[in-house]
Design a protein around this motif. Sequence first.
Motif, mmCIF file in Angstrom:
data_model
loop_
_atom_site.group_PDB
_atom_site.id
_atom_site.type_symbol
_atom_site.label_atom_id
_atom_site.label_comp_id
_atom_site.label_asym_id
_atom_site.label_seq_id
_atom_site.Cartn_x
_atom_site.Cartn_y
_atom_site.Cartn_z
ATOM 1 N N ILE A 1 0.852 -1.178 0.000
ATOM 2 C CA ILE A 1 0.000 0.000 0.000
ATOM 3 C C ILE A 1 0.889 1.230 0.000
ATOM 4 C CG2 ILE A 1 -1.722 1.263 1.334
ATOM 5 C CD1 ILE A 1 -2.697 -1.447 2.369
ATOM 6 N N ASP A 2 0.458 2.267 -0.667
ATOM 7 C CA ASP A 2 1.247 3.473 -0.845
ATOM 8 C C ASP A 2 0.560 4.646 -0.149
ATOM 9 O OD1 ASP A 2 1.858 5.994 -2.186
ATOM 10 O OD2 ASP A 2 2.865 4.825 -3.710
ATOM 11 N N TYR A 3 1.332 5.456 0.593
ATOM 12 C CA TYR A 3 0.804 6.662 1.213
ATOM 13 C C TYR A 3 1.684 7.821 0.777
ATOM 14 C CZ TYR A 3 -0.587 10.143 4.652
ATOM 15 O OH TYR A 3 -1.021 11.294 5.251
ATOM 16 N N LYS A 4 1.131 8.712 -0.039
ATOM 17 C CA LYS A 4 1.853 9.890 -0.538
ATOM 18 C C LYS A 4 3.190 9.518 -1.175
ATOM 19 C CE LYS A 4 -0.203 13.259 2.599
ATOM 20 N NZ LYS A 4 0.048 14.307 3.596
ATOM 21 N N TYR B 1 5.038 6.902 -0.419
ATOM 22 C CA TYR B 1 5.881 6.126 0.480
ATOM 23 C C TYR B 1 5.279 4.745 0.695
ATOM 24 C CZ TYR B 1 8.070 10.572 1.592
ATOM 25 O OH TYR B 1 8.719 11.776 1.508
ATOM 26 N N GLN C 1 4.257 1.446 2.703
ATOM 27 C CA GLN C 1 3.821 1.157 4.066
ATOM 28 C C GLN C 1 3.504 -0.327 4.166
ATOM 29 O OE1 GLN C 1 0.383 3.725 4.503
ATOM 30 N NE2 GLN C 1 -1.004 2.066 4.036
ATOM 31 N N PRO D 1 4.428 3.961 8.288
ATOM 32 C CA PRO D 1 4.550 5.040 9.246
ATOM 33 C C PRO D 1 5.806 4.894 10.089
ATOM 34 C CG PRO D 1 3.120 3.367 10.162
ATOM 35 C CD PRO D 1 3.511 2.894 8.770
ATOM 36 N N ARG E 1 -7.833 6.131 13.241
ATOM 37 C CA ARG E 1 -7.112 7.225 12.587
ATOM 38 C C ARG E 1 -7.595 8.560 13.133
ATOM 39 N NH1 ARG E 1 -6.694 7.659 6.071
ATOM 40 N NH2 ARG E 1 -6.262 5.465 6.465
ATOM 41 N N TYR F 1 2.401 9.223 10.043
ATOM 42 C CA TYR F 1 2.594 9.117 8.606
ATOM 43 C C TYR F 1 3.193 10.350 7.947
ATOM 44 C CZ TYR F 1 -0.117 4.810 8.594
ATOM 45 O OH TYR F 1 -0.541 3.534 8.804
ATOM 46 N N ASP F 2 3.112 11.502 8.552
ATOM 47 C CA ASP F 2 3.486 12.743 7.875
ATOM 48 C C ASP F 2 4.705 13.400 8.509
ATOM 49 O OD1 ASP F 2 1.213 13.080 5.906
ATOM 50 O OD2 ASP F 2 0.107 12.818 7.776
ATOM 51 N N ARG G 1 -1.878 12.480 9.315
ATOM 52 C CA ARG G 1 -2.467 11.161 9.545
ATOM 53 C C ARG G 1 -1.696 10.501 10.687
ATOM 54 N NH1 ARG G 1 -2.640 5.938 5.419
ATOM 55 N NH2 ARG G 1 -3.409 4.461 6.968
#
Length: 179
Positions: A5-8, A10, A12, A73, A121, A158-159, A169
Amino acid sequence: MNGVIDYKGYEQPHYQVESVDAGAEIRQYGSHLVAEVAMRGDRSTAITRGFRVLARYIFGGNAQSRKIEMTVPVSQLPEGSDGWVVRFMMPAGMSAGTLPVPNDSRIRFVTVPPSRQAVRRFSGWPTSNLLQRQSGELAQWIDARGLTIREGPFYYFYDSPMTLPWQRRNEVAFRLGEG
């Protein structure tokens, strides 16, 4: 559980959502490798120090001066009464044997086994008060559904610190037991 899975942009850890209810999710996580460091002191100090140690490692502070991709994260979990563990997930496809040797002997590699987690979350600055409130509410949510907490809380960030509070997040999670 194939894929990442991708977050921005990155990577994860991969997970599947089992259910969503009242602002919380039950997730099934696959196994993944982390680099971790244990730090003593209050939560805020520990995550700052732990992040710096691990960031130095992935930005080339290792025996091969090799950079490693940043992932999300950044995880933090309590250890004993006065300590915290800070974790960076290592990119998929890497193993403890293929990663460069850390220059800092406090860094250790751990394979996190598959787990079923209840996750909530939320946004905002992750102050100790906010994290305590969110973990308390999630623990009540778990109890109300007859689920059992096996381990936690875990905190996931996450950020970057430069992200505005309402766009951040953050997550709190508990590993669930059987029955």
